[in-house]
Scaffold this active site. Structure first.
Site, PDB file in Angstrom:
ATOM      1  N   ALA A  67       0.867  -1.179   0.000  1.00 46.65           N
ATOM      2  CA  ALA A  67       0.000   0.000   0.000  1.00 46.65           C
ATOM      3  C   ALA A  67       0.903   1.228   0.000  1.00 46.65           C
ATOM      4  O   ALA A  67       2.069   1.151   0.396  1.00 46.65           O
ATOM      5  CB  ALA A  67      -0.875  -0.015   1.248  1.00 46.65           C
ATOM      6  N   GLY A 110       0.692  -5.002   0.917  1.00 44.55           N
ATOM      7  CA  GLY A 110      -0.523  -5.041   0.101  1.00 44.55           C
ATOM      8  C   GLY A 110      -0.285  -5.656  -1.270  1.00 44.55           C
ATOM      9  O   GLY A 110      -1.213  -6.178  -1.893  1.00 44.55           O
ATOM     10  N   GLU A 113      -0.599  -9.259  -0.672  1.00 45.44           N
ATOM     11  CA  GLU A 113      -2.023  -9.526  -0.412  1.00 45.44           C
ATOM     12  C   GLU A 113      -2.816  -9.549  -1.728  1.00 45.44           C
ATOM     13  O   GLU A 113      -3.728 -10.347  -1.898  1.00 45.44           O
ATOM     14  CB  GLU A 113      -2.566  -8.484   0.566  1.00 45.44           C
ATOM     15  CG  GLU A 113      -1.944  -8.650   1.944  1.00 45.44           C
ATOM     16  CD  GLU A 113      -2.237  -7.505   2.886  1.00 45.44           C
ATOM     17  OE1 GLU A 113      -1.894  -6.349   2.550  1.00 45.44           O
ATOM     18  OE2 GLU A 113      -2.810  -7.752   3.953  1.00 45.44           O
ATOM     19  N   GLU A 133       4.775  -5.092   7.121  1.00 40.39           N
ATOM     20  CA  GLU A 133       4.015  -4.024   7.797  1.00 40.39           C
ATOM     21  C   GLU A 133       4.488  -3.780   9.228  1.00 40.39           C
ATOM     22  O   GLU A 133       4.424  -2.670   9.741  1.00 40.39           O
ATOM     23  CB  GLU A 133       2.514  -4.363   7.796  1.00 40.39           C
ATOM     24  CG  GLU A 133       1.841  -4.246   6.428  1.00 40.39           C
ATOM     25  CD  GLU A 133       1.901  -5.521   5.587  1.00 40.39           C
ATOM     26  OE1 GLU A 133       2.718  -6.418   5.896  1.00 40.39           O
ATOM     27  OE2 GLU A 133       1.111  -5.603   4.611  1.00 40.39           O
TER      28      GLU A 133
HETATM   29  N1  CAA Z   1       4.623   3.319  -0.426  1.00 39.13           N
HETATM   30  C1  CAA Z   1       5.032   4.504  -0.933  1.00 39.13           C
HETATM   31  N2  CAA Z   1       6.202   4.671  -1.544  1.00 39.13           N
HETATM   32  C2  CAA Z   1       7.004   3.599  -1.678  1.00 39.13           C
HETATM   33  C3  CAA Z   1       6.645   2.334  -1.177  1.00 39.13           C
HETATM   34  C4  CAA Z   1       5.396   2.224  -0.522  1.00 39.13           C
HETATM   35  N3  CAA Z   1       4.950   1.052  -0.047  1.00 39.13           N
HETATM   36  N4  CAA Z   1       7.667   1.468  -1.424  1.00 39.13           N
HETATM   37  C5  CAA Z   1       8.609   2.173  -2.084  1.00 39.13           C
HETATM   38  N5  CAA Z   1       8.216   3.450  -2.239  1.00 39.13           N
HETATM   39  C6  CAA Z   1       8.944   4.543  -2.899  1.00 39.13           C
HETATM   40  C7  CAA Z   1      10.082   5.037  -2.004  1.00 39.13           C
HETATM   41  O1  CAA Z   1       9.621   5.961  -1.041  1.00 39.13           O
HETATM   42  C8  CAA Z   1      11.008   5.664  -3.032  1.00 39.13           C
HETATM   43  O2  CAA Z   1      10.497   6.922  -3.380  1.00 39.13           O
HETATM   44  P1  CAA Z   1      11.483   8.218  -3.480  1.00 39.13           P
HETATM   45  O3  CAA Z   1      12.360   7.881  -4.658  1.00 39.13           O
HETATM   46  O4  CAA Z   1      10.546   9.352  -3.729  1.00 39.13           O
HETATM   47  O5  CAA Z   1      12.247   8.285  -2.197  1.00 39.13           O
HETATM   48  C9  CAA Z   1      10.827   4.751  -4.257  1.00 39.13           C
HETATM   49  O6  CAA Z   1       9.590   4.054  -4.068  1.00 39.13           O
HETATM   50  C10 CAA Z   1      11.927   3.702  -4.360  1.00 39.13           C
HETATM   51  O7  CAA Z   1      11.984   3.015  -3.114  1.00 39.13           O
HETATM   52  P2  CAA Z   1      13.328   2.893  -2.232  1.00 39.13           P
HETATM   53  O8  CAA Z   1      14.235   4.057  -2.472  1.00 39.13           O
HETATM   54  O9  CAA Z   1      12.920   2.612  -0.822  1.00 39.13           O
HETATM   55  O10 CAA Z   1      13.966   1.582  -2.927  1.00 39.13           O
HETATM   56  P3  CAA Z   1      14.929   0.511  -2.271  1.00 39.13           P
HETATM   57  O11 CAA Z   1      15.367  -0.340  -3.399  1.00 39.13           O
HETATM   58  O12 CAA Z   1      15.963   1.166  -1.415  1.00 39.13           O
HETATM   59  O13 CAA Z   1      14.003  -0.340  -1.267  1.00 39.13           O
HETATM   60  C11 CAA Z   1      12.003  -1.563  -0.643  1.00 39.13           C
HETATM   61  C12 CAA Z   1      12.957  -1.117  -1.790  1.00 39.13           C
HETATM   62  C13 CAA Z   1      12.724  -2.532   0.290  1.00 39.13           C
HETATM   63  C14 CAA Z   1      10.818  -2.255  -1.304  1.00 39.13           C
HETATM   64  C15 CAA Z   1      11.536  -0.309   0.155  1.00 39.13           C
HETATM   65  O14 CAA Z   1      11.059   0.668  -0.761  1.00 39.13           O
HETATM   66  C16 CAA Z   1      10.454  -0.588   1.141  1.00 39.13           C
HETATM   67  O15 CAA Z   1      10.733  -1.098   2.216  1.00 39.13           O
HETATM   68  N6  CAA Z   1       9.190  -0.225   0.803  1.00 39.13           N
HETATM   69  C17 CAA Z   1       8.073  -0.354   1.701  1.00 39.13           C
HETATM   70  C18 CAA Z   1       7.614  -1.787   1.839  1.00 39.13           C
HETATM   71  C19 CAA Z   1       6.474  -1.864   2.834  1.00 39.13           C
HETATM   72  O16 CAA Z   1       6.617  -1.572   4.003  1.00 39.13           O
HETATM   73  N7  CAA Z   1       5.295  -2.284   2.330  1.00 39.13           N
HETATM   74  C20 CAA Z   1       4.105  -2.420   3.140  1.00 39.13           C
HETATM   75  C21 CAA Z   1       3.276  -1.170   3.059  1.00 39.13           C
HETATM   76  S1  CAA Z   1       1.937  -1.132   4.216  1.00 39.13           S
HETATM   77  C22 CAA Z   1       0.745  -2.130   3.533  1.00 39.13           C
HETATM   78  O17 CAA Z   1       0.891  -2.677   2.456  1.00 39.13           O
HETATM   79  C23 CAA Z   1      -0.506  -2.249   4.362  1.00 39.13           C
HETATM   80  C24 CAA Z   1      -1.473  -3.257   3.891  1.00 39.13           C
HETATM   81  O18 CAA Z   1      -1.408  -4.406   4.307  1.00 39.13           O
HETATM   82  C25 CAA Z   1      -2.550  -2.886   2.985  1.00 39.13           C
END
Ligand code: CAA
Length: 259
Positions: A67, A110, A113, A133
């Site tokens: 998400a 998500g 999911e 998460e």
């Molecule tokens: N939401 C919003 N933006 C996201 C994102 C997310 N889930 N995942 C990545 N991005 C964005 C980053 O903020 C970044 O944007 P900027 O360039 O503007 O800074 C861009 O995508 C590239 O990401 P990274 O620089 O972080 O890339 P990386 O290769 O260093 O890391 C990653 C990759 C490990 C996937 C890391 O991006 C990450 O940990 N993302 C979040 C994963 C996460 O926590 N997902 C769960 C979300 S909550 C959810 O899904 C709730 C639910 O159950 C419905």
């Protein structure tokens, strides 16, 4: 209909459609607009007699990284309960035709999911799955606790959800989450081949077979997904959720307070 965050195409000869998530700058994070577009595309597929199966894909680097944390970071519990965002996964779950999910790169939160709502997962060798998460102060909120536990068993789901650990295609295959693994340059074609094979079968039998197989894992599923959704929304009243999401946005380590 033209979309901004997804690309839709149809292979009329082979009788399947492809929906490709397309927000590469955010690793296909599933914001409200993208999910709205996806639901709209699936409504169209449901009505289209030329579409007997669907391939759902991202790009090589990411199926979807979850998400959209930036969109959720300031949301309240009430908004999470009333906005209808998580209900969009329910609508896709209700889709009656088979969905072959093609996963490469990140398939997290998500995104996983969404993949688990699909019926068959074809993974590339670079696929990285996970329910991370917990690392941002929440829990899976779109059915992950329920679907992963039903797929992989309680112990495995517990470990993965409590640690947020990412795991690769091989481990996904072992736990019955992924069906097959292919190299990055062929995984999408393989997913399409499989969709075309399924689409060549008698559509009504395919539809009822899907419905029947889903029954095997669906005892109380909808109630349990709704229960999870409420717990997820409740966490939006905690300081740790604000800190977890803000820390992600500021690219720093969160400091937990336990409240
Ligand atoms: N939401 C919003 N933006 C996201 C994102 C997310 N889930 N995942 C990545 N991005 C964005 C980053 O903020 C970044 O944007 P900027 O360039 O503007 O800074 C861009 O995508 C590239 O990401 P990274 O620089 O972080 O890339 P990386 O290769 O260093 O890391 C990653 C990759 C490990 C996937 C890391 O991006 C990450 O940990 N993302 C979040 C994963 C996460 O926590 N997902 C769960 C979300 S909550 C959810 O899904 C709730 C639910 O159950 C419905």
């Amino acid at each position: 209909m033209t979309y901004q965050h997804i690309i839709v195409s149809k292979e009329t000869e082979r009788k399947f459609a492809v929906a490709q998530l397309n927000r590469p700058q955010a690793l296909n994070a599933l914001n409200f607009e993208l999910m709205t577009e996806l639901v709209s595309a699936f409504r169209d597929f449901a009505k289209d007699p030329v579409v007997n199966a669907v391939v759902l894909a991202g790009n090589e680097k990411a199926f979807a990284a979850g998400a959209d944390i930036k969109e959720m970071a300031t949301a309240t519990s009430v908004e999470m309960l009333t906005k209808g965002y998580l209900e969009m996964w329910d609508e896709l779950h209700a889709f009656k035709k088979p969905i072959v999910v093609a996963v490469s790169g990140y398939c997290l939160g998500g995104g996983l999911e969404l993949a688990m709502i699909g019926d068959i997962i074809i993974a590339s060798e670079t696929a990285k799955f996970g329910q991370p998460e917990i690392n941002i102060g929440v829990i899976p909120g779109a059915g992950g606790t329920q679907r992963l536990a039903r797929l992989a068993g309680k112990m495995k789901a517990m470990e993965l959800i409590l640690t947020g650990r990412q795991f690769g295609a091989e481990e996904a295959l072992q736990m019955g989450l992924a069906n097959k693994i292919f190299p990055v340059d062929s995984y999408l074609d393989e997913a399409k081949k499989l969709a075309a094979e399924i689409a060549s079968k008698p559509p009504m039998a395919v539809r009822l077979a899907k419905e029947a197989v889903l029954r095997a894992a669906s005892t109380n599923l909808q109630n349990d997904v709704e229960f999870e959704r409420r717990l997820f929304a409740l966490l939006f009243a905690t300081e740790d959720m604000r800190e977890g999401m803000q820390a992600f946005i500021e690219k720093r380590k969160p400091v937990w307070k336990g409240r």
